[in-house]
Structures are given as structure tokens and as C-alpha cells.
Design an enzyme around this catalytic site. Structure first.
Site, PDB file in Angstrom:
ATOM      1  N   LEU A 327      10.145  41.500  66.011  1.00  0.00           N
ATOM      2  CA  LEU A 327      10.509  40.571  64.944  1.00  0.00           C
ATOM      3  C   LEU A 327      11.192  41.268  63.780  1.00  0.00           C
ATOM      4  O   LEU A 327      11.947  40.651  63.037  1.00  0.00           O
ATOM      5  CB  LEU A 327       9.255  39.849  64.432  1.00  0.00           C
ATOM      6  N   GLY A 330      10.153  47.930  59.349  1.00  0.00           N
ATOM      7  CA  GLY A 330      10.123  48.375  57.961  1.00  0.00           C
ATOM      8  C   GLY A 330       9.625  49.789  57.872  1.00  0.00           C
ATOM      9  O   GLY A 330       9.452  50.476  58.882  1.00  0.00           O
ATOM     10  N   GLY A 333       6.429  50.520  59.885  1.00  0.00           N
ATOM     11  CA  GLY A 333       6.430  50.379  61.327  1.00  0.00           C
ATOM     12  C   GLY A 333       7.120  49.116  61.799  1.00  0.00           C
ATOM     13  O   GLY A 333       7.749  48.392  61.029  1.00  0.00           O
ATOM     14  N   GLU A 334       6.989  48.867  63.099  1.00  0.00           N
ATOM     15  CA  GLU A 334       7.661  47.744  63.741  1.00  0.00           C
ATOM     16  C   GLU A 334       6.717  46.544  63.846  1.00  0.00           C
ATOM     17  O   GLU A 334       5.505  46.702  63.945  1.00  0.00           O
ATOM     18  CB  GLU A 334       8.128  48.158  65.133  1.00  0.00           C
ATOM     19  N   VAL A 335       7.311  45.349  63.857  1.00  0.00           N
ATOM     20  CA  VAL A 335       6.545  44.116  63.977  1.00  0.00           C
ATOM     21  C   VAL A 335       6.989  43.382  65.235  1.00  0.00           C
ATOM     22  O   VAL A 335       8.190  43.207  65.473  1.00  0.00           O
ATOM     23  CB  VAL A 335       6.737  43.205  62.747  1.00  0.00           C
ATOM     24  N   ASP A 446       6.253  44.706  46.260  1.00  0.00           N
ATOM     25  CA  ASP A 446       7.467  44.537  47.069  1.00  0.00           C
ATOM     26  C   ASP A 446       7.692  43.063  47.373  1.00  0.00           C
ATOM     27  O   ASP A 446       7.965  42.674  48.502  1.00  0.00           O
ATOM     28  CB  ASP A 446       7.378  45.338  48.360  1.00  0.00           C
TER      29      ASP A 446
END
EC number: 2.7.11.-
Length: 636
Positions: A327, A330, A333-335, A446
């Protein structure tokens, strides 16, 4: 075998007695009376007698009237979602009989009746259709106090009630049926104990009216302190228990096979007395055993460890972290999107190997963040930690992030002003919870469009909070040498001096509001032909020149309320003031957004002259100073 049948028979009656005694909520309004056997009484009997069949014929919900003023009788009836027609009919017949028996000459009354299911019946001498009824109140609870782990339990309670209010008041079915404004939920309190809860409104209400009614019901009761209870008004009902109750949680009440003999009244009374004795003895025995176990056994694992997923489950859900399921990516890490064996969808954040936390710390901090639940926050479902893998599991939000609508020319048309305004207010509520209402004080650091996810109803959910503790970022509460966040959203005092506070999030929120109104990114605004160094200075220039509505996204084509948009721009400019002390806090912002009676201060120029020396280095970054989410958590 014979002994088993006796035990089953006893359990059947224990359950039946507990359900019969659980709630009985006939409420007679004492504001008006009628004479028995006169026209009003005849009309009432006639319409209540036919109510059960009418509700069944109309798929679970029915309202009507009979007669003429002053003898006109208005009636409404319903059964909860999923009730079988015969069960619904039986329940409403009981409800109608109870109303006539317990309110013999009152011109108005209602009941929420538990009889194999939960049904509702109401009558009045005046029309109440589409009107919220908050009188008379019915509230009942058990006499069993909950005295331990109250802080933890109330955190779960607040999250459960917020979620139920949101789900129950969602206008997902346009027809007036029992499927509208109904939600039931089971939530883990411990490894061995659940809390079962149900909320519903009468389907004639507007969405906002339903939510307000349920919100009032929750506030009427307060924190979780009894093991079961009900709060009810003529327009809504909230029920909970530490054990499942009939109708809402697929229980059945059929006697054990072979028990077809008639039961005398005396035998029934004997069963009731015996049941009370058995329960008392068993309760004492359980207390003794638990006390002995506490003395001899090591402490039981905290409920938080039920949040843990095994790696095989996560790999199966994500097709071993397949790229086609990714999806996003960042700094942390990855989603990935995942689908569990039961068909439920999840979002999986696979953290990078840079995290310095150990196993115990990771479990503790993840469990802490998982308690932070609000309708405008993305829910943290759990974690996985095996070998070098550290994984967070979130609820899956189908419409992805706000930026994919707001800044995408082919999709931004789906965001009319009503949706944009809802996103602004919902985001503010989520951040307010993090700042003030959660068990921890959280500074997001953020806040940006890509961290605002949208559910199926386009309700905003703030994402990626709580990562500072989980990822063990080296930081302090007041300042940090490592500036993190996304360029264009970072407040001046944070960027230049490393100082952050809740007002840093307020600044980011102000920028986000300007983006939502304009449909333009602040982070690459310098690449456009618009006058102004960034979106903030561009908005200020139009404000100063008396033309703030020039900022509005052309996609909206004047289809918005000018006063509402003008006020949102005004609030956004207050949020991006250079001096943090001049920025409003989130509770004030929400009052400003939702009440026109509050006079807004005059904003000052938000242009920070010392920022220019930092802009070249900021603009050179592809997405953020650190594309990950960092925040600050401080125990209250």
C-alpha cells in the site's frame, strides 16, 4: 448421561432467569392521561394489537397512527437486525401487552423489551416521527461493582463506546428498516473476559440526531463500573454486559433434548432458589481457588499479549509481503494489505531493521499505543515479533489516504465541500484525542494529507501515531536535534530550533486545512505559477487583499457555503501563526469550527522571515525530512 442432562437443564434455567431479570424497561410518561374504555383507549388497544404483524410485514420497522385529534394514537415498533419474523412477532406481542398492563391510562409510553430478541414499541397522543425523544429516561445496571484495573478497563470502554456510536449512527442504509442505526460489538477485556455491547436508534432519525442520542446515553452512565446495564430513551438504546445476551449475539434458548415434561410452579421456584445457592457456592469456590492460584503461580500475562499475531498468519495474509499487496512505503518500513483466514482485511506495517527496541519493550509500547482508540484514529490491532521481524497490524481503511483524492485531478471531484468539512472536523477531533483525551499525551509531529486515511463513509482517521515509542527514536519532550516530519507542514520553531509541542501539530493542521480548501499541496507550491512562496503566504496574501475565497479549489465550482469556507480559512491562518502561543489549541479549534457564536481573533502575518535560509534545503527533499511518522508520548 442422566447427570449431564440435569446439568444442562439447570444451566438452561440459569440463563433464562438471568435474561428475564436483565432489563425491563417500560417507561410511562406521566405528562398526560386518558379515561379507560374511551375512544383513545380503544384506538390504543387496536393499534398495539396489530403492531407485531405490521412490523413483520414491513421487514422489522413500522410506524403509523389511528384516529383523529384528540383521540389520535401514534405508534412505532421495531426489532433489532437479524431477528426471525416469528421471534420478532412474539417479542412485540409481549411489548404491547406490557405497555397496556404497566401504563394503563398514560397517553404516552415506550418499552425496549428483551424477549428472545430485543424489540421496541412506543405510542403517543402526538406525532414523534423523526423527532428525538429523550424523556423519560430509563437506566438500570447490576449491583456488581467492577473494582480492579479501572484505568485499563475504562480505556477499553471509551474506545468501545466511540466505535459503537460511530457504527450505529452511520447512515449506511437509506431505507427505514431495522438495519439502519444498529451496531453490536464484542471487545476483549482480558484473555478470558469480553464485554458485549449494543447500540441502536429508531430508524426514523437523522444520522446526527442518532449520534447525539447515543452520545447522551453514554455520558449519562459514565465510565464502566458495573458488570451490566442499559440506558434507554424513546429514540435510542445502549446495552452492555460482561456476558452475551439474547438476540444480539446469536444465543438460543431451546431446552435440552428429552426435557419435554411440564414443569410446575413449585418446581420452578425450587430451581430458582437452588440456582441462587449454587451460584453463591460456586462464586465462593472460584474466589478461593483464584486466591490460592495467586499465591502459588507466577503472575498471569497481561491482557495486552492477546494482541500478538504469529508470523505465519501475517505472511499468509499478505502473500509473504507480496509487492502487489503493498500500500505504501515510509521511513519506518513498508505497508501491505492483508486478508486473514476469516476474511477480515488488515493493514500490515513491516518495520525496518533500524529499531533498537527489545522484545519486551516492543510488546509494552505497542500494547500501550493499541489502547489509544477513537473513531478518528486508525485502530492498532496488534503486533508480530519473530526473529528480526517487527510488524504492526492496523485496521484496514478502504479509501486509502486523503492525498490520493485531494491532489489527484481525476478523484478530487469526489470531495465536495461537505466531505472536506467533515474531514477537517474529524481530523481535529482525532488530534484533540491524542493531545488531551487519551491516557497519554501524544504529539503527532507528522500530520499531513497522506497520514489522514478515509473509511468507506469518507470519515477521516489519523494514521501513524505512536511510532516514536515503538521505534525507539532518540528524542526528548521539548526539543530534539533530529528534525522529523514532512516539509511544508513543519512549524518554524521546530524547523529552526528543534522545539516542538502540541502547537507544532496545530501548525501542521492549519497547513492541512489550507490544502483541503485549495486542493493544492503546500510542499511543492513553489513549483506552481501562483504568487507566493508557499500555500501559507499565498493564503495570507489573499486574506490581506480581501479575497480569501480565491483560495478555494476550482473543482468545487461555488458549491459551498461561503461563510463556512471563509471561517475555515480564518481558523487555518490562526493555526499557522509564527508565535506558538498565538495558535489556538485543538479544543478551541473544534469550538471555532462547530460554533459560529465564537468570535475569532484577527490573524497576523504568518510569514517567518528567518525561514528563507532553510527553504532551499527543504525543497531539495523528495518528500519529507524523515518520511516516517514520529511523535512524542508522555504519560499523564
Amino acid at each position: 448421561m442422566r447427570k449431564t442432562k440435569k446439568i444442562s437443564f439447570l444451566i438452561f434455567w440459569v440463563v433464562l432467569i438471568s435474561i428475564i431479570g436483565a432489563i425491563s424497561s417500560q417507561q410511562c410518561n406521566e405528562t398526560g392521561y386518558f379515561e379507560p374504555w374511551k375512544t383513545y383507549d380503544t384506538n390504543r388497544r387496536q393499534i398495539l394489537t396489530s403492531l407485531a404483524s405490521k412490523v413483520v410485514d414491513h421487514y422489522g420497522f413500522y410506524n403509523s397512527s389511528i384516529g383523529k385529534v384528540p383521540d389520535e394514537v401514534h405508534v412505532m415498533g421495531m426489532c433489532i437486525d437479524g431477528t426471525e419474523p416469528t421471534v420478532c412477532s412474539d417479542c412485540l406481542k409481549v411489548a404491547a401487552d406490557q405497555l397496556q398492563e404497566n401504563c394503563p391510562n398514560q397517553t404516552e409510553a415506550y418499552t425496549w423489551t428483551p424477549h428472545k430478541t430485543l424489540c421496541f414499541a412506543r405510542y403517543s397522543n402526538s406525532s414523534f416521527f423523526k423527532r428525538v425523544g429523550l424523556h423519560p429516561l430509563y437506566m438500570e445496571h447490576s449491583n456488581v461493582d467492577i473494582k480492579s484495573n479501572l484505568t485499563y478497563l475504562n480505556t477499553i470502554w471509551e474506545a468501545l463506546t466511540d466505535r459503537l456510536m460511530s457504527d450505529a449512527s452511520s447512515d449506511y442504509n437509506a431505507s427505514l428498516s431495522s438495519r439502519r442505526y444498529y451496531a453490536a460489538n464484542v471487545t476483549n477485556l482480558t484473555n478470558f473476559q469480553n464485554i458485549y455491547a449494543l447500540m441502536l436508534c429508531t430508524p426514523d432519525l437523522e444520522k446526527g440526531a442518532c449520534h447525539n442520542c447515543l452520545e447522551k446515553a453514554v455520558s449519562e452512565y459514565g465510565n464502566l463500573r458495573m458488570q451490566r446495564g442499559i440506558v434507554a430513551w424513546p429514540s435510542c438504546c445502549f446495552r452492555w454486559d460482561l456476558y452475551p445476551f439474547i438476540g444480539a449475539f446469536n444465543l438460543t434458548l431451546s431446552p435440552p433434548p428429552g426435557s419435554k415434561r411440564n414443569i410446575s410452579v413449585g418446581f420452578f421456584v425450587a430451581i430458582v432458589v437452588a440456582t441462587g445457592v449454587v451460584i453463591s457456592v460456586l462464586s465462593t469456590l472460584v474466589v478461593v481457588l483464584v486466591c490460592r492460584k495467586r499465591k502459588t503461580d507466577p503472575p498471569e500475562e497481561s491482557p495486552k499479549y492477546s494482541l500478538q499475531y504469529d508470523l505465519k498468519t501475517i505472511e499468509a495474509a499478505t502473500c509473504t509481503f507480496s509487492k502487489c499487496n503493498m500500500l505504501g512505503q515510509g521511513g519506518f518500513g513498508e505497508v501491505f494489505k492483508g486478508v486473514l483466514q476469516d476474511g477480515s482485511e488488515i493493514a500490515v506495517k513491516r518495520l525496518s531493521k533500524e529499531s533498537a527496541q527489545g522484545v519486551q519493550e516492543f510488546q509494552n509500547e505497542t500494547s500501550l499505543v493499541a489502547k489509544l482508540q477513537h473513531r478518528n484514529l486508525v485502530g492498532v490491532l496488534g503486533f508480530c515479533m519473530e526473529g528480526e521481524e517487527k510488524i504492526l497490524v492496523y485496521e484496514f481503511v478502504p479509501n486509502k489516504s486523503l492525498d490520493q483524492f485531494l491532489f489527484e485531478p481525476t478523484k478530487k471531484g469526489q470531495l465536495d465541500w461537505a466531505k472536506r468539512y467533515k474531514i477537517i472536523v474529524g481530523t481535529a477531533r482525532g488530534i484533540l484525542y491524542l493531545h488531551h483525551d487519551s491516557p497519554l499525551k501524544i504529539i503527532h509531529r507528522d500530520l499531513k494529507a497522506s497520514n489522514i486515511l478515509l473509511d468507506a463513509e469518507m470519515e477521516p482517521k489519523v494514521a501513524d501515531f505512536g511510532m516514536a515509542r515503538i521505534f525507539r527514536v532518540d528524542q526528548s519532550r521539548a526539543d530534539t536535534r533530529r528534525v522529523v516530519g514532512t516539509h511544508g507542514y513543519i512549524s518554524p520553531e521546530y524547523l529552526m530550533h528543534g522545539q516542538f509541542s502540541v502547537k507544532s501539530d496545530v501548525y501542521s493542521f492549519g497547513v492541512l486545512v489550507l490544502e483541503i480548501i485549495s486542493g493544492k499541496r503546500n510542499s511543492n507550491f513553489h513549483e506552481t505559477d501562483e504568487s507566493g512562496k508557499n500555500l501559507v503566504t499565498y493564503a495570507w496574501r489573499h486574506w490581506r487583499n480581501g479575497s480569501p475565497l480565491e483560495l478555494v479549489d476550482s473543482e468545487l465550482e461555488k458549491n459551498y457555503q461561503s461563510n463556512e469556507v471563509f471561517r475555515c480559512i480564518h481558523i487555518a491562518l490562526l493555526c499557522v501563526q509564527n508565535d506558538p502561543e498565538q495558535r489556538p489549541n485543538l479544543s478551541t479549534i473544534i469550538m471555532m469550527l462547530t460554533s459560529n457564536s465564537i468570535t475569532l481573533p484577527v490573524p497576523q502575518s504568518p510569514v517567518y522571515e528567518g525561514m528563507d535560509m532553510f527553504l532551499p534545503s527543504i525543497k531539495s527533499l523528495p518528500g519529507s525530512v524523515n518520511d516516517s511518522l514520529i511523535d512524542d508520548l508522555v504519560p499523564r
